[in-house]
Design an enzyme around this catalytic site. Structure first.
Site, short mmCIF file in Angstrom:
data_model
loop_
_atom_site.label_atom_id
_atom_site.label_comp_id
_atom_site.label_asym_id
_atom_site.label_seq_id
_atom_site.Cartn_x
_atom_site.Cartn_y
_atom_site.Cartn_z
N LYS A 95 -2.42 19.87 -67.64
CA LYS A 95 -3.55 20.57 -68.25
C LYS A 95 -3.63 20.20 -69.73
O LYS A 95 -2.61 20.10 -70.42
CB LYS A 95 -3.38 22.08 -68.06
CG LYS A 95 -4.59 22.93 -68.49
CD LYS A 95 -4.32 24.39 -68.16
CE LYS A 95 -5.48 25.29 -68.57
NZ LYS A 95 -5.21 26.72 -68.25
N SER A 118 -8.82 29.19 -65.94
CA SER A 118 -9.21 28.05 -66.77
C SER A 118 -8.59 26.73 -66.33
O SER A 118 -8.97 25.66 -66.82
CB SER A 118 -8.80 28.31 -68.23
OG SER A 118 -7.38 28.43 -68.34
N SER A 146 -5.38 32.21 -64.58
CA SER A 146 -5.96 30.88 -64.77
C SER A 146 -5.41 29.80 -63.86
O SER A 146 -5.96 28.70 -63.81
CB SER A 146 -5.78 30.44 -66.23
OG SER A 146 -6.61 31.18 -67.08
#
EC number: 6.3.5.7
Length: 485
Positions: free
Chosen positions: A60, A135, A159
């Site tokens: 990420k 996210s 997330s």
């Protein structure tokens, strides 16, 4: 399939699913092939570095890497190259994993649909119509579309788990402090947790075994002494022939899609048919968890993001105004997205002298109540809290839906208010406030004979703090039960 064949397949899927916008940066394909060839030779000669040697793992883009930029999907960090590498990436490289790229996300991790990104929205890659959750949406769809074997994300209030539920992947949020946060760009320090996404529980376990452990560079990392205490407490849980699974009545909210509720019910019936016990429990403070989270997380974000002023740190405004008192504001206004600015303003207000006692302080008290509610229902104590005691009649784990609804169409998000978007986290936030280990497992809706909308239904298994291995082991059993494997 050999490592080389698996890598070629992932590179091919990366081309096929390029429209998903899962990656903000790919590692050079030549480097990936060369690293895979070296790993393949190690494995074929019995010198495999670890079970994940030669596997493609995506990171990420809020986790620092020295070989690739780290931007947090924000214009304020566009082109930023970290001078050091995060601990989690160092561990993966040492184990032979191949870092294949950086995945897209909501800017600084603030969002539930991976649309608040300077690199553009992430989508399911099947026509681009469905949300991937947020996210860590890029990390999730990269795994779901087989562009990588596994991915590393972060989970602050859901997330990892919400994207896992939306994309049909397995998403694991460990206990807070289990995996080092060194090199993770902070959103909310007391909540941010590094986690793992993959296509099976077994794969998640292999990555977790590599990435867990104490790190002196992370002050929130659990010490070896504490980890030993947690392991001892887990082994001392009440011995029963079968599991006792708790179902929190407060999680059966009116907003849950009826089909998801049916799948939850039928999954519980399968658990019972396998000989386990299902009991109703109550977590009264969880009704306040969502509003508590959206006081605490923005408050911490407003402090963490104060450094991005375009002068000391982060990119400067492209057209700065040099008058007094507007230079910083101009840079932040140009380089930070609407949702990030919204949360900074919200957090600044709750930390202000006039609001601190009524908002931030009260939210901290509710957070403690949420933790105490969880402690009261589990059969083993939370060894980090003196008020927690063993409950012989307590449950081993909790089983709930991960998301209250199916993934919405991206076009419909334009009509979402911020509050409606925040509501998507209602079932994931409570465990985050308590720092508990949670894993979201996808269900096969056709197994239950249901006519469902496009997308996946995730069920989350929640355990007591530090009971990560038990959560993962049980998730493997549940995976088999739900998928008829």
């Amino acid at each position: 399939m050999s490592l080389l064949a698996a890598v070629e397949a992932s590179l091919k899927h990366g081309t096929l699913y390029k429209a998903s916008n899962a990656f903000v940066q790919w590692t050079d394909a030549g480097y990936i092939r060369a690293a895979a060839s070296v790993a393949d030779k190690r494995c074929s000669t019995g010198h495999q570095l670890s079970p994940i040697d030669g596997r493609l793992i995506a990171i990420k883009d809020n986790i620092c890497t020295t070989g690739l930029p780290t931007t947090c999907a924000s214009n304020s960090l566009k082109g930023f190259q970290s001078p050091y590498e995060s601990t989690v990436v160092k561990k993966l490289r040492a184990a032979g994993a191949i870092i294949c790229g950086k995945t897209n996300l909501d800017e600084f991790g603030m969002g539930s649909h991976s649309t608040n990104s300077a690199s553009g929205a992430v989508n399911q890659g099947t026509g681009g119509e469905l949300s991937v959750g947020g996210s860590s949406g890029g990390s999730a769809i990269a795994v779901a579309s087989q562009q990588c074997w596994a991915s590393i994300g972060t989970d602050t209030g859901g997330s990892i788990r919400l994207p896992a539920a939306y994309t049909g992947t397995v998403g694991f949020k460990p206990s807070y402090g289990m995996i080092s946060r060194h090199g993770v760009i902070a959103y909310a320090n007391s909540l941010d947790t590094v986690g793992i996404l993959s296509r099976s529980v077994k794969d998640v376990q292999q990555v977790f075994a590599i990435t867990r452990g104490h790190d002196t560079w992370d002050p929130t990392s659990l010490t070896e002494e504490t980890r030993t205490k947690l392991t001892s407490a887990a082994k001392a849980r009440p011995r029963r022939p079968n599991l006792r699974i708790g179902v929190p009545v407060e999680y059966n909210v009116a907003e849950i899609n009826p089909t998801i509720r049916t799948i939850w019910q039928q999954a519980l019936e399968r658990v019972i048919s396998a000989g386990h016990e299902v009991v109703s429990i109550s977590l009264p403070s969880t009704r306040l968890a969502l509003s508590t989270y959206y006081v605490l997380a923005p408050a911490e974000a407003s402090s963490n993001l104060a450094k991005y002023d375009g002068v000391k740190y982060g990119n400067a405004a492209s057209k700065p105004k040099l008058e007094a008192n507007v230079l910083f504001a101009t840079g932040r206004g140009q380089n930070l997205g609407d949702e990030v600015k919204r949360r900074i303003l919200l957090g600044s207000f709750t930390l202000s002298a006039s609001a601190f006692d009524n908002y931030f302080l009260q939210a901290q008290k509710v957070r403690r109540s949420v933790q105490q509610d969880f402690n009261a229902v589990f059969g083993i104590p939370n060894v980090l809290q003196e008020s927690s005691a063993a409950n012989p009649e307590g449950v081993d784990l909790l089983l709930t839906p991960t998301a209250p609804s199916f993934p919405p169409k991206l076009a419909s998000l334009a009509h979402y208010t911020p509050l409606k978007s925040y509501g998507d986290d209602v079932l994931t936030v409570p465990a985050s406030l308590a720092g508990l280990p949670v894993i979201s497992i996808p269900t096969r809706t056709d197994t239950f004979g249901l006519d469902t909308p496009p997308g996946s239904v995730g069920l989350q298994l929640i355990g007591q703090y530090g009971n990560d291995d038990f959560v993962l082991d049980t998730a493997g059993q549940l995976e088999t039960l739900l998928w008829n494997r």
